[in-house]
Design a protein around this motif. Structure first.
Motif, PDB file in Angstrom:
ATOM      1  N   GLN A  37       0.814  -1.210   0.000  1.00 61.42           N
ATOM      2  CA  GLN A  37       0.000   0.000   0.000  1.00 61.42           C
ATOM      3  C   GLN A  37       0.858   1.274   0.000  1.00 61.42           C
ATOM      4  O   GLN A  37       0.501   2.275  -0.629  1.00 61.42           O
TER       5      GLN A  37
ATOM      6  N   GLY B 199      -7.708   6.404   5.803  1.00 54.64           N
ATOM      7  CA  GLY B 199      -8.179   5.355   4.896  1.00 54.64           C
ATOM      8  C   GLY B 199      -7.250   5.065   3.730  1.00 54.64           C
ATOM      9  O   GLY B 199      -7.584   4.261   2.861  1.00 54.64           O
TER      10      GLY B 199
ATOM     11  N   ALA C 231      -5.114  -5.203   7.335  1.00 56.92           N
ATOM     12  CA  ALA C 231      -5.854  -6.462   7.314  1.00 56.92           C
ATOM     13  C   ALA C 231      -5.553  -7.264   8.576  1.00 56.92           C
ATOM     14  O   ALA C 231      -4.398  -7.381   8.972  1.00 56.92           O
TER      15      ALA C 231
ATOM     16  N   THR D 294      -5.124   0.239   4.611  1.00 55.51           N
ATOM     17  CA  THR D 294      -5.999  -0.671   5.357  1.00 55.51           C
ATOM     18  C   THR D 294      -5.124  -1.705   6.053  1.00 55.51           C
ATOM     19  O   THR D 294      -4.207  -2.246   5.438  1.00 55.51           O
TER      20      THR D 294
ATOM     21  N   ILE E 114      -3.446   5.390   7.811  1.00 61.55           N
ATOM     22  CA  ILE E 114      -4.448   4.447   8.334  1.00 61.55           C
ATOM     23  C   ILE E 114      -5.703   5.214   8.754  1.00 61.55           C
ATOM     24  O   ILE E 114      -6.828   4.842   8.414  1.00 61.55           O
TER      25      ILE E 114
ATOM     26  N   LEU F 209      -5.588  -5.315  -2.146  1.00 57.71           N
ATOM     27  CA  LEU F 209      -4.666  -4.289  -1.630  1.00 57.71           C
ATOM     28  C   LEU F 209      -4.130  -3.407  -2.752  1.00 57.71           C
ATOM     29  O   LEU F 209      -3.396  -2.453  -2.501  1.00 57.71           O
TER      30      LEU F 209
END
Ligand SMILES: NC(=O)c1ccc[n+]([C@@H]2O[C@H](COP(=O)([O-])OP(=O)(O)OC[C@H]3O[C@@H](n4cnc5c(N)ncnc54)[C@H](OP(=O)(O)O)[C@@H]3O)[C@@H](O)[C@H]2O)c1
Length: 179
Positions: free
Chosen positions: A36, A144, A149, A147, A141, A60
């Motif tokens: 990310q 947004g 997981a 993410t 984070i 992702l």
């Protein structure tokens, strides 16, 4: 720790718009951040995982490619353009593949313990992350952009199961221990 390790692995190779980055072990606790963060930096991301993990990795933002024998040919077929940087979060396979594909050693990093990486390939750890890396990840984070997981959650009484699961090295994201 996993976010900072990912940030350090990427700081060594400087992903940016126009790059195609190969990430080895892309679906693990470090990988979810690395994928990310590289996407946020503007890069196209190819990530190694097993075929059953392809959907997770696509979620992702990475393009999945199966690890194991023949990886170089599969990456070449998938990328269709030059791979320009790589980081190996699992071992050495993705780093060696990147070298075979002509990526400059200074644009390849590894994080996992193992044999010394080839000359010019840097081994990075969480302490090598740049100043402000943790704050940037936390901000991403909260807004947004990243993410996190959660692969599994265990009560602290079952921490042995959590450690066993982590040690098998097929985790997708983080394991949470609830206190
Ligand atoms: N997690 C942390 O907080 C942390 C912090 C600092 C450093 N580290 C270090 O960073 C490295 C990565 O740790 P990690 O926790 O992210 O994940 P890991 O447990 O090393 O690996 C998990 C991932 O590796 C994939 N994988 C399994 N076999 C593979 C293979 N032969 N080739 C490529 N990928 C394979 C799995 O995908 P499939 O399920 O699809 O097979 C899974 O998503 C480790 O060396 C660890 O010691 C981790």
């Amino acid at each position: 720790m996993s976010g900072l390790t990912a940030a350090a692995a990427l700081a060594a190779i400087g992903p940016r718009t126009g790059d195609t980055v190969l990430i080895g072990g892309a679906a693990g606790g470090v990988g979810i951040f690395a994928v990310q963060l590289a996407k946020l930096a503007g890069a196209r991301v190819l990530g190694t995982c097993s075929e059953s993990t392809f959907g997770f990795l696509r979620g992702l933002g990475a393009e999945p490619v199966a690890y194991g024998p023949g990886l170089t040919d599969r990456v070449r077929a998938l990328a269709s353009e030059e791979v320009t940087a790589a980081t190996d979060l699992f071992g050495r396979e993705a780093a060696e593949t990147a070298l075979k594909l002509g990526v400059a050693p200074e644009r390849i990093s590894v994080v996992a313990d193992g044999p010394a990486p080839p000359p010019g390939v840097r081994k990075m750890g969480a302490l090598d992350a740049g100043p402000g890396a943790l704050e940037s990840i936390a901000d991403a984070i909260c807004t947004g952009g990243i993410t996190v997981a959660i692969a599994a959650t265990f009560p602290v009484e079952r921490i042995r199961e959590a450690v066993t699961m982590q040690a098998q090295r097929h985790v997708h994201g983080k394991i949470v221990i609830a206190l």
